[in-house]
Write an enzyme that holds these catalytic residues in place. Structure first.
Site, short mmCIF file in Angstrom:
data_model
loop_
_atom_site.label_atom_id
_atom_site.label_comp_id
_atom_site.label_asym_id
_atom_site.label_seq_id
_atom_site.Cartn_x
_atom_site.Cartn_y
_atom_site.Cartn_z
N GLU A 1 50.60 40.44 30.73
CA GLU A 1 50.82 41.86 30.99
C GLU A 1 51.51 41.95 32.35
O GLU A 1 51.03 41.38 33.33
CB GLU A 1 49.49 42.61 31.02
N ARG B 1 38.62 30.30 30.08
CA ARG B 1 39.58 30.49 31.14
C ARG B 1 39.30 29.54 32.29
O ARG B 1 38.18 29.03 32.44
CB ARG B 1 39.61 31.94 31.62
N LYS C 1 43.54 39.77 38.34
CA LYS C 1 44.75 40.40 38.88
C LYS C 1 44.42 41.68 39.64
O LYS C 1 45.08 42.01 40.61
CB LYS C 1 45.74 40.70 37.74
P1 ATP Z 1 43.32 39.75 34.39
O1 ATP Z 1 42.04 39.77 33.60
O2 ATP Z 1 43.20 39.16 35.75
O3 ATP Z 1 44.08 41.03 34.37
P2 ATP Z 1 44.62 38.87 32.09
O4 ATP Z 1 43.96 37.83 31.33
O5 ATP Z 1 44.43 40.23 31.56
O6 ATP Z 1 44.22 38.72 33.60
P3 ATP Z 1 47.25 38.61 31.13
O7 ATP Z 1 48.53 38.92 31.78
O8 ATP Z 1 46.84 39.44 29.98
O9 ATP Z 1 46.17 38.63 32.26
O10 ATP Z 1 47.19 37.08 30.73
C1 ATP Z 1 48.18 36.44 30.00
C2 ATP Z 1 47.58 35.25 29.33
O11 ATP Z 1 47.02 34.37 30.30
C3 ATP Z 1 46.47 35.65 28.40
O12 ATP Z 1 46.61 34.95 27.18
C4 ATP Z 1 45.23 35.24 29.12
O13 ATP Z 1 44.23 34.90 28.22
C5 ATP Z 1 45.70 34.05 29.95
N1 ATP Z 1 44.89 33.90 31.15
C6 ATP Z 1 44.62 34.83 32.07
N2 ATP Z 1 43.78 34.36 33.01
C7 ATP Z 1 43.51 33.07 32.67
C8 ATP Z 1 42.69 32.04 33.24
N3 ATP Z 1 41.99 32.21 34.36
N4 ATP Z 1 42.65 30.86 32.60
C9 ATP Z 1 43.37 30.65 31.49
N5 ATP Z 1 44.15 31.57 30.90
C10 ATP Z 1 44.22 32.78 31.48
MG MG Z 2 45.10 40.56 29.38
#
Ligand code: ATP
Ligand code: MG
Length: 579
Positions: free
Chosen positions: A52, A278, A288
């Protein structure tokens, strides 16, 4: 430690059924192997990385990128980059650009497959209409507060919306008017009609569309209703022909909904959602939202502050893409949450830089040394090895003269027993140069601190040992005062004082490490660093790995970031555990 346990217990080792793999197996690759063996998807493997654009990518995303693009590479499949841009109020083109740069820098290529969920807004809208026509979706007039109340709890079922039994015609008309902008934000939603008594809260008539009179960074004001993640994600995956939709564990409970939408719609493709744990890292925040807070409250200097766990921050700090990929390979992929020691990431960075970074000499806190018996005004050039790990890197010439700088803490006037470096009357070696002996110390009359050390050198020890066999217990790095260049050096430590900053819910300011950044202005570096380009990486002998700062360094100003020190905490951990 965690990574190793995790590898043995959950990701398995050894040969896999797929012949085209380059990585040790893990449970996701096992699933893909089984799907291939069963002839699913006509032998295709197609993954996607779906960020995102509401912030910069961090090291957790790197794990997901390496996983998705790595699987595509090893199975000769494809991996898409898709921006999951369904929430315009938090998203921005700045993030879109940064994310693309980071994925490329990590070494991955989406070729022509760059997509945006917003590309599918019209298709998604048509899918919603199809569900309304099938009696599987309805327009609901409950307010957000009422929606929450009707939803029930983990222990109590929800309550049907009073609008649940609207006719298909009425739903179609209201949904069209939602799209036309006739209603204010939050006044209506489109919901799936599933089961308000489901034990899974995600299945309790979830919202598919909400009204949001906000301009979108790509579609402008064309839309005032936006699909939810749950509705948009599965359909986007299906439209792109994704075979394996890999996501993090928090989406496990959303999988029935993912499957429900695809079952109702029959788009000719039903990707398989697979969840993995994760990445969590000690001393590191991975949300984020919280990283944005650090930036907005100016607790750091921006998303690419070298202390940030962002890819941009790590790049600026001097981490290499190879070391981040090696780290992601080593931690593996598991179903169970764990926290990886930051020392392992730094170990991977060191391992890579050790092979490739040229060695140079730099003095961070200079103390002047005058060689009393060395001729005034003379300069000689001594041969120094560029990289003992890489014979092809060759040698360079380092100037030596009467006045030098050494490190302040390489001298002690009254040394304790375990201090082997320079002290009054004592002899040490200067790297690549001579044995020197300290014969006198000039001191600041006020502070009593040494200002100039007077030494003598032994001309017979040039670049080697003493002919009479006498030994010294220390070798110091140094630079020639007249030839050295001025530099600023920034030293970094953990950004937080606590190992699990994610668990802290007070103001982040309270757990920021006040020593996370130390700026040293009067540093002296050897002249070979003249013209070092932003991003160039070096080992400063005895001090660590350093990288020319890409933002603040320029033709007349050398600024270095310390990437990592030389002390390998991870190697120590491994040694004490006898692995
Ligand atoms: P946040 O919760 O911090 O906003 P997010 O997971 O919503 O992070 P996205 O931009 O949606 O952020 O993430 C893109 C991809 O990266 C998703 O498939 C998510 O599952 C993966 N991802 C995000 N954080 C991690 C992590 N700490 N370890 C592994 N994969 C991750
Ligand atoms: Mg997400």
């Amino acid at each position: 430690m965690e990574e190793i346990k995790q590898k043995h217990s959950e990701t398995g080792q050894g040969a896999s059924r797929s012949s085209n793999q380059m990585q040790p197996s893990n449970f996701i690759r096992d699933i893909i192997d089984a799907d291939l063996a069963a002839g699913k998807n006509n032998g295709r493997v197609h993954t996607r990385f779906p960020p995102e654009p509401n912030g910069y990518l961090h090291i957790g995303h790197a794990k997901s990128i390496c996983l998705n693009f790595g699987i595509a590479r090893d199975y000769r499949g494809l991996c898409n980059l898709r921006f999951d841009d369904t929430n315009p109020s938090k998203e921005d083109v700045e993030y879109v650009q940064a994310i693309m740069e980071d994925v490329r820098w990590l070494g991955f290529d989406w070729e022509e497959r760059l997509f945006y969920a917003s590309d599918y807004f019209e298709r998604l809208y048509q899918c919603a209409i199809e569900l309304i026509k099938k009696g599987k979706a309805f327009v609901c007039d409950l307010s957000p507060e009422e929606l929450r109340r009707y939803r029930g709890t983990l222990t109590e079922p929800g309550t049907n919306s009073p609008y649940r039994n609207r006719s298909v015609e009425e739903n179609l008309e209201l949904f069209a008017r939602m799209r036309a902008g006739e209603f204010p934000d939050g006044s209506r939603t489109l919901r799936a009609k599933i089961d308000m008594a489901s034990p899974n809260l995600n299945m309790r008539d979830p919202v598919m569309y909400r009204i949001l009179n906000v301009a979108h960074h790509r579609t402008g004001t064309a839309w005032c209703i936006y699909p939810t993640y749950d509705f948009a994600h599965c359909i986007s995956d299906a439209l792109e022909g994704i075979t394996h939709s890999i996501c993090t564990l928090e989406f496990e409970d959303h999988r029935p909904l993912y499957d429900w939408f695809l079952d109702q719609l029959d788009l000719g493709c039903h990707p398989r959602q697979i969840e993995f744990a994760r990445l969590n890292l000690t001393y590191t925040l991975m949300s984020k939202r919280k990283l944005l807070e650090l930036v907005e409250k100016k607790y750091v200097f921006g998303w690419d502050d070298p202390r940030m766990p962002t890819i941009a921050g790590m790049r600026r700090r001097g981490y290499t893409p190879e070391s981040i990929r090696a780290f992601c390979d080593r931690i593996g992929v598991a179903k169970r949450e764990s926290t990886v020691d930051m020392a392992l990431l730094e170990h991977c960075v060191r391992e890579n830089l050790n092979k490739h970074a040229p060695r140079v000499m730099a003095v961070l806190r200079p103390l002047t040394v005058v060689i009393d018996n060395y001729p005034e005004g003379a300069t000689e050039y001594l041969s120094a090895i560029n990289n003992p790990e890489d014979p092809a890197a060759g040698t360079r010439l380092v100037p030596f003269s009467k006045t030098l700088y050494i490190e302040q803490d390489d001298f002690m006037e009254n040394p304790p027993k375990e201090f082997f470096r320079l002290a009054p009357g004592r002899e040490v070696r200067l790297r690549y140069a001579y044995f020197i002996r300290c014969v006198d110390v000039e001191k600041d009359p006020v502070t009593g601190m040494p200002t100039v050390l007077h030494c003598t050198y032994d001309p017979d020890t040039r670049g080697g040992d003493a002919p009479d066999g006498r030994k010294v217990k220390a070798t110091l790095h140094w630079v020639s005062a007249a030839h050295s260049l001025d530099a600023e050096v920034r030293l970094y430590d953990h950004l937080f004082t606590v190992p699990d900053p994610g668990a802290y819910d007070g103001d982040l300011k309270d757990i920021i490490n006040p020593h996370s950044l130390e700026i040293l202005k009067g540093c002296k570096v050897e002249p070979s660093l003249e013209g070092a380009a932003p991003g160039d990486r070096f080992q400063f002998e005895r001090l660590g790995y350093f990288c020319v700062d890409t933002t603040d360094s320029g033709p007349n100003r050398l600024v270095f970031n310390r990437t990592v020190s030389l002390r390998d905490e991870w190697a120590k951990i491994l040694k004490t555990k006898k692995w």
